[in-house]
Write a protein that holds these residues in place. Structure first.
Motif, PDB file in Angstrom:
ATOM      1  N   SER A 103       3.286  -2.718   7.946  1.00  0.00           N
ATOM      2  CA  SER A 103       1.995  -2.520   8.498  1.00  0.00           C
ATOM      3  C   SER A 103       1.175  -1.250   8.250  1.00  0.00           C
ATOM      4  O   SER A 103       0.063  -1.283   7.969  1.00  0.00           O
ATOM      5  CB  SER A 103       2.264  -2.557   9.992  1.00  0.00           C
ATOM      6  OG  SER A 103       2.723  -4.077  10.500  1.00  0.00           O
ATOM      7  N   ALA A 104       1.949  -0.221   8.176  1.00  0.00           N
ATOM      8  CA  ALA A 104       1.467   1.252   7.905  1.00  0.00           C
ATOM      9  C   ALA A 104       0.789   0.991   6.581  1.00  0.00           C
ATOM     10  O   ALA A 104      -0.372   1.661   6.237  1.00  0.00           O
ATOM     11  CB  ALA A 104       2.455   2.162   8.014  1.00  0.00           C
ATOM     12  N   ILE A 105       1.458   0.290   5.557  1.00  0.00           N
ATOM     13  CA  ILE A 105       0.862   0.239   4.175  1.00  0.00           C
ATOM     14  C   ILE A 105      -0.172  -0.445   4.222  1.00  0.00           C
ATOM     15  O   ILE A 105      -1.243  -0.302   3.244  1.00  0.00           O
ATOM     16  CB  ILE A 105       2.020  -0.113   3.162  1.00  0.00           C
ATOM     17  CG1 ILE A 105       3.000   0.879   2.827  1.00  0.00           C
ATOM     18  CG2 ILE A 105       1.191  -0.709   1.794  1.00  0.00           C
ATOM     19  CD1 ILE A 105       4.146   0.467   2.282  1.00  0.00           C
ATOM     20  N   GLN A 106      -0.258  -1.465   4.975  1.00  0.00           N
ATOM     21  CA  GLN A 106      -1.547  -2.542   4.725  1.00  0.00           C
ATOM     22  C   GLN A 106      -2.594  -1.895   5.618  1.00  0.00           C
ATOM     23  O   GLN A 106      -3.761  -2.089   5.172  1.00  0.00           O
ATOM     24  CB  GLN A 106      -0.969  -3.711   5.653  1.00  0.00           C
ATOM     25  CG  GLN A 106      -0.095  -4.526   4.867  1.00  0.00           C
ATOM     26  CD  GLN A 106       0.284  -6.033   5.781  1.00  0.00           C
ATOM     27  OE1 GLN A 106       0.282  -5.709   6.849  1.00  0.00           O
ATOM     28  NE2 GLN A 106       0.775  -6.778   4.944  1.00  0.00           N
ATOM     29  N   LEU A 107      -2.329  -0.912   6.569  1.00  0.00           N
ATOM     30  CA  LEU A 107      -3.330  -0.118   7.258  1.00  0.00           C
ATOM     31  C   LEU A 107      -4.052   0.788   6.391  1.00  0.00           C
ATOM     32  O   LEU A 107      -5.211   1.071   6.119  1.00  0.00           O
ATOM     33  CB  LEU A 107      -2.925   0.535   8.527  1.00  0.00           C
ATOM     34  CG  LEU A 107      -3.805   1.664   9.273  1.00  0.00           C
ATOM     35  CD1 LEU A 107      -5.110   0.822   9.842  1.00  0.00           C
ATOM     36  CD2 LEU A 107      -3.091   2.259  10.227  1.00  0.00           C
ATOM     37  N   ALA A 108      -3.147   1.572   5.430  1.00  0.00           N
ATOM     38  CA  ALA A 108      -3.777   2.564   4.706  1.00  0.00           C
ATOM     39  C   ALA A 108      -4.271   2.149   3.563  1.00  0.00           C
ATOM     40  O   ALA A 108      -5.376   2.838   2.915  1.00  0.00           O
ATOM     41  CB  ALA A 108      -2.505   3.572   4.531  1.00  0.00           C
ATOM     42  N   VAL A 115      10.081   1.377   0.951  1.00  0.00           N
ATOM     43  CA  VAL A 115       8.962   1.868   0.404  1.00  0.00           C
ATOM     44  C   VAL A 115       8.415   0.740  -0.864  1.00  0.00           C
ATOM     45  O   VAL A 115       7.191   0.166  -0.844  1.00  0.00           O
ATOM     46  CB  VAL A 115       8.852   3.202   0.104  1.00  0.00           C
ATOM     47  CG1 VAL A 115       7.504   3.496  -0.674  1.00  0.00           C
ATOM     48  CG2 VAL A 115       8.799   3.984   1.192  1.00  0.00           C
ATOM     49  N   LEU A 116       9.263   0.718  -1.855  1.00  0.00           N
ATOM     50  CA  LEU A 116       8.880  -0.305  -2.876  1.00  0.00           C
ATOM     51  C   LEU A 116       8.753  -1.359  -2.819  1.00  0.00           C
ATOM     52  O   LEU A 116       7.818  -2.156  -3.164  1.00  0.00           O
ATOM     53  CB  LEU A 116       9.951   0.232  -3.909  1.00  0.00           C
ATOM     54  CG  LEU A 116      10.097   1.602  -4.482  1.00  0.00           C
ATOM     55  CD1 LEU A 116      11.194   1.964  -5.736  1.00  0.00           C
ATOM     56  CD2 LEU A 116       8.771   2.213  -5.034  1.00  0.00           C
ATOM     57  N   GLU A 117       9.665  -2.056  -1.779  1.00  0.00           N
ATOM     58  CA  GLU A 117       9.646  -3.501  -1.682  1.00  0.00           C
ATOM     59  C   GLU A 117       8.242  -3.744  -0.726  1.00  0.00           C
ATOM     60  O   GLU A 117       7.579  -5.017  -1.128  1.00  0.00           O
ATOM     61  CB  GLU A 117      10.959  -3.981  -0.897  1.00  0.00           C
ATOM     62  CG  GLU A 117      10.695  -5.554  -0.351  1.00  0.00           C
ATOM     63  CD  GLU A 117      10.902  -6.236  -1.541  1.00  0.00           C
ATOM     64  OE1 GLU A 117      10.543  -7.690  -1.290  1.00  0.00           O
ATOM     65  OE2 GLU A 117      11.187  -5.803  -2.667  1.00  0.00           O
ATOM     66  N   CYS A 118       7.853  -3.033   0.271  1.00  0.00           N
ATOM     67  CA  CYS A 118       6.634  -3.301   0.857  1.00  0.00           C
ATOM     68  C   CYS A 118       5.369  -2.858  -0.216  1.00  0.00           C
ATOM     69  O   CYS A 118       4.489  -3.911  -0.048  1.00  0.00           O
ATOM     70  CB  CYS A 118       6.312  -2.152   2.178  1.00  0.00           C
ATOM     71  SG  CYS A 118       7.640  -2.410   3.290  1.00  0.00           S
ATOM     72  N   TRP A 175       2.796  -6.040  -1.201  1.00  0.00           N
ATOM     73  CA  TRP A 175       1.574  -5.801  -0.798  1.00  0.00           C
ATOM     74  C   TRP A 175       0.547  -5.828  -2.057  1.00  0.00           C
ATOM     75  O   TRP A 175      -0.602  -6.829  -2.102  1.00  0.00           O
ATOM     76  CB  TRP A 175       1.167  -4.240  -0.399  1.00  0.00           C
ATOM     77  CG  TRP A 175      -0.331  -3.896  -0.156  1.00  0.00           C
ATOM     78  CD1 TRP A 175      -1.101  -4.569   0.503  1.00  0.00           C
ATOM     79  CD2 TRP A 175      -0.961  -2.750  -0.767  1.00  0.00           C
ATOM     80  NE1 TRP A 175      -2.546  -3.957   0.689  1.00  0.00           N
ATOM     81  CE2 TRP A 175      -2.088  -2.736  -0.272  1.00  0.00           C
ATOM     82  CE3 TRP A 175      -0.664  -1.873  -1.756  1.00  0.00           C
ATOM     83  CZ2 TRP A 175      -3.434  -1.775  -0.667  1.00  0.00           C
ATOM     84  CZ3 TRP A 175      -1.519  -0.917  -1.903  1.00  0.00           C
ATOM     85  CH2 TRP A 175      -2.793  -1.059  -1.423  1.00  0.00           C
ATOM     86  N   GLY A 176       1.162  -5.679  -3.229  1.00  0.00           N
ATOM     87  CA  GLY A 176       0.809  -6.329  -4.416  1.00  0.00           C
ATOM     88  C   GLY A 176      -0.749  -5.590  -5.086  1.00  0.00           C
ATOM     89  O   GLY A 176      -1.181  -6.260  -5.926  1.00  0.00           O
ATOM     90  N   GLN A 177      -1.033  -4.495  -4.506  1.00  0.00           N
ATOM     91  CA  GLN A 177      -2.354  -3.834  -5.086  1.00  0.00           C
ATOM     92  C   GLN A 177      -1.785  -2.450  -6.177  1.00  0.00           C
ATOM     93  O   GLN A 177      -0.840  -2.006  -5.430  1.00  0.00           O
ATOM     94  CB  GLN A 177      -2.907  -3.387  -3.869  1.00  0.00           C
ATOM     95  CG  GLN A 177      -3.461  -4.355  -3.011  1.00  0.00           C
ATOM     96  CD  GLN A 177      -4.436  -5.570  -3.798  1.00  0.00           C
ATOM     97  OE1 GLN A 177      -5.390  -5.011  -4.375  1.00  0.00           O
ATOM     98  NE2 GLN A 177      -4.048  -6.761  -3.704  1.00  0.00           N
ATOM     99  N   PRO A 178      -2.854  -2.318  -6.928  1.00  0.00           N
ATOM    100  CA  PRO A 178      -2.268  -0.903  -7.812  1.00  0.00           C
ATOM    101  C   PRO A 178      -2.356   0.354  -6.986  1.00  0.00           C
ATOM    102  O   PRO A 178      -3.186   0.330  -5.960  1.00  0.00           O
ATOM    103  CB  PRO A 178      -3.663  -1.117  -8.792  1.00  0.00           C
ATOM    104  CG  PRO A 178      -4.014  -2.476  -8.657  1.00  0.00           C
ATOM    105  CD  PRO A 178      -3.941  -2.965  -7.525  1.00  0.00           C
ATOM    106  N   CYS A 179      -1.438   1.151  -7.283  1.00  0.00           N
ATOM    107  CA  CYS A 179      -1.531   2.633  -6.703  1.00  0.00           C
ATOM    108  C   CYS A 179      -0.432   3.393  -7.445  1.00  0.00           C
ATOM    109  O   CYS A 179       0.277   2.853  -8.520  1.00  0.00           O
ATOM    110  CB  CYS A 179      -0.928   2.556  -5.180  1.00  0.00           C
ATOM    111  SG  CYS A 179       0.711   1.851  -5.043  1.00  0.00           S
ATOM    112  N   SER A 180      -0.520   4.879  -7.546  1.00  0.00           N
ATOM    113  CA  SER A 180       0.435   5.549  -7.868  1.00  0.00           C
ATOM    114  C   SER A 180       1.351   6.069  -6.824  1.00  0.00           C
ATOM    115  O   SER A 180       1.027   6.523  -5.755  1.00  0.00           O
ATOM    116  CB  SER A 180      -0.495   6.782  -8.760  1.00  0.00           C
ATOM    117  OG  SER A 180      -1.173   6.411  -9.693  1.00  0.00           O
ATOM    118  N   VAL A 181       2.628   6.057  -7.215  1.00  0.00           N
ATOM    119  CA  VAL A 181       3.765   6.267  -6.387  1.00  0.00           C
ATOM    120  C   VAL A 181       4.784   7.285  -6.687  1.00  0.00           C
ATOM    121  O   VAL A 181       5.285   7.280  -7.693  1.00  0.00           O
ATOM    122  CB  VAL A 181       4.499   5.222  -6.107  1.00  0.00           C
ATOM    123  CG1 VAL A 181       5.591   5.461  -4.934  1.00  0.00           C
ATOM    124  CG2 VAL A 181       3.608   3.828  -5.885  1.00  0.00           C
TER     125      VAL A 181
END
Length: 368
Positions: A83-88, A123-126, A130-136
């Motif tokens: 939920s936090a990842i989808q919010l951010a 973190v990685l599974e979420c 989520w499936g959107q590009p980002c740098s981790v």
């Protein structure tokens, strides 16, 4: 955008108006990173347990006031994390949430492995779901290496391993992240999935705002603040000491390079440590800190049934120097001066917010 070799405002422009999720934002490193990114104009979201100690930088520096959002929850709670990842909707993720103390890992070994390994995979599974590009940037530890007591610095391709639950959990985290990256986010297919993942291994960070148990600078500050002798367990142990802003600058540079370059070579492991000449023994560090504080003495203690600790640990930073053009800015004396200055300011007026003191150090570091 060209970000090679830049730690100042040019690099910080990479984060302006971007969404950044920091796990472990209430901790020592996480609070400093939150402050730095907020100053850069990023939209900072935090995910963490409550601060690990009653006195802490997150609270003293009013970090929550600067956030675009935060979730207080366990990294092992996958539903809350999702939920936090989808919010951010993060452009960047800096994963710092962890069980971070070697000695504590002996008392709660299962929780240490759950937090450091399963929490990291959450973190990685979420992000996969989520499936959107980002740098981790997944922050592990310099203690992830199989420590053989060698006098030269460990390189990123040296074997990982651990003789205590903390070190073992960080080594396992490195293996798990690598497996997830190769299985679900292969660097050679960045064009398709857009998710860049790197691990970062840093040296022993010092700086204002750390009150963790069984860390030498917090132990020293607690003792000096009440005019007591500083307890030192392993005075001859050698560690790669560095100011907390040093590894954070490495994380920020690495994240920016992955975001802008989309180069598979950055999706790997990285060391961020001091120059060789700035490594020192525990006793030398404490002597210098007492001198900067203005007074103080230490004594060696030998707790019964004390867990074993490595006598020497060094990092090679050649990869970061040559490929990222990252370099440490502050030598050990400067790091100690900034650290002692922060704590002395706090003890001179405990009711005063320390946010300005943190920002002053951040600005000084960027201008160094």
């Amino acid at each position: 955008m060209e970000v090679v070799g830049l730690i100042g405002m040019e690099l910080m422009s990479s984060y302006k108006d971007k969404n950044v999720l920091i796990t472990g934002h209430t901790g020592f490193k996480g609070s400093w990173l939150s402050l730095w990114l907020s100053k850069a104009g990023a939209n900072v979201f935090g995910y963490s347990l409550p601060p690990p100690s009653v006195t802490n930088n997150y609270t003293l520096s009013s970090v929550s006031d600067l956030l675009s959002g935060e979730t207080i929850a366990d990294i092992c709670d996958k539903s809350a994390l999702k939920s936090a990842i989808q919010l951010a909707e993060p452009d960047y993720v800096f994963h710092l949430a962890a069980e971070a103390l070697v000695r504590r890992s002996y008392y709660c070994p299962i929780k240490t492995f759950e937090t450091n390994v399963i929490g990291s995979l959450n973190v990685l599974e979420c992000l996969r779901e989520w499936g959107q590009p980002c740098s981790v940037v997944m922050v592990t530890s310099d203690k992830c290496y199989e420590n053989k007591g060698q006098i030269w610095g460990y390189r990123e391709n040296d074997p990982v391993g651990g003789y205590d639950p903390y070190s073992g959990s960080k080594a396992a985290m490195e293996i798990a992240v690598s497996a997830y990256r190769q299985s679900f986010f292969p660097p050679e297919n960045l064009e398709a999935h857009g998710i860049c993942i790197a691990t970062a291994r840093a040296g022993n960070a010092i700086g204002g705002g750390d009150w963790a148990e069984d860390r030498i600078i917090p132990d020293a500050v607690r003792a000096l603040s009440i005019d007591r002798t500083i307890p030192v367990r392993n005075p001859n142990a050698i560690r790669p000491w560095q100011h907390v802003l040093e590894p954070l600058s490495g994380y920020l540079m690495l994240g920016a390079r992955m975001f802008h370059d989309k180069n598979p070579q950055f999706c790997s492991a990285w060391n961020f440590g001091p120059r060789y000449e700035d490594e020192s023994t525990v006793s030398d560090l404490v002597d210098r800190f007492c001198k900067e504080w203005g007074y103080g003495e230490w004594e060696q203690i030998s707790p019964q049934n004390a867990p074993s600790e490595a006598s020497v640990l060094r990092l090679s930073i050649d990869k970061a120097v040559h490929m990222l053009h990252w370099m440490p800015k502050w030598d050990l004396n400067e790091a100690i001066q900034k650290t002692a200055g922060w704590y002395k300011k706090y003890y001179s007026d405990p009711a005063e917010s320390m946010q300005d003191a943190c920002f002053a150090d951040i600005v000084a570091y960027m201008k160094a």
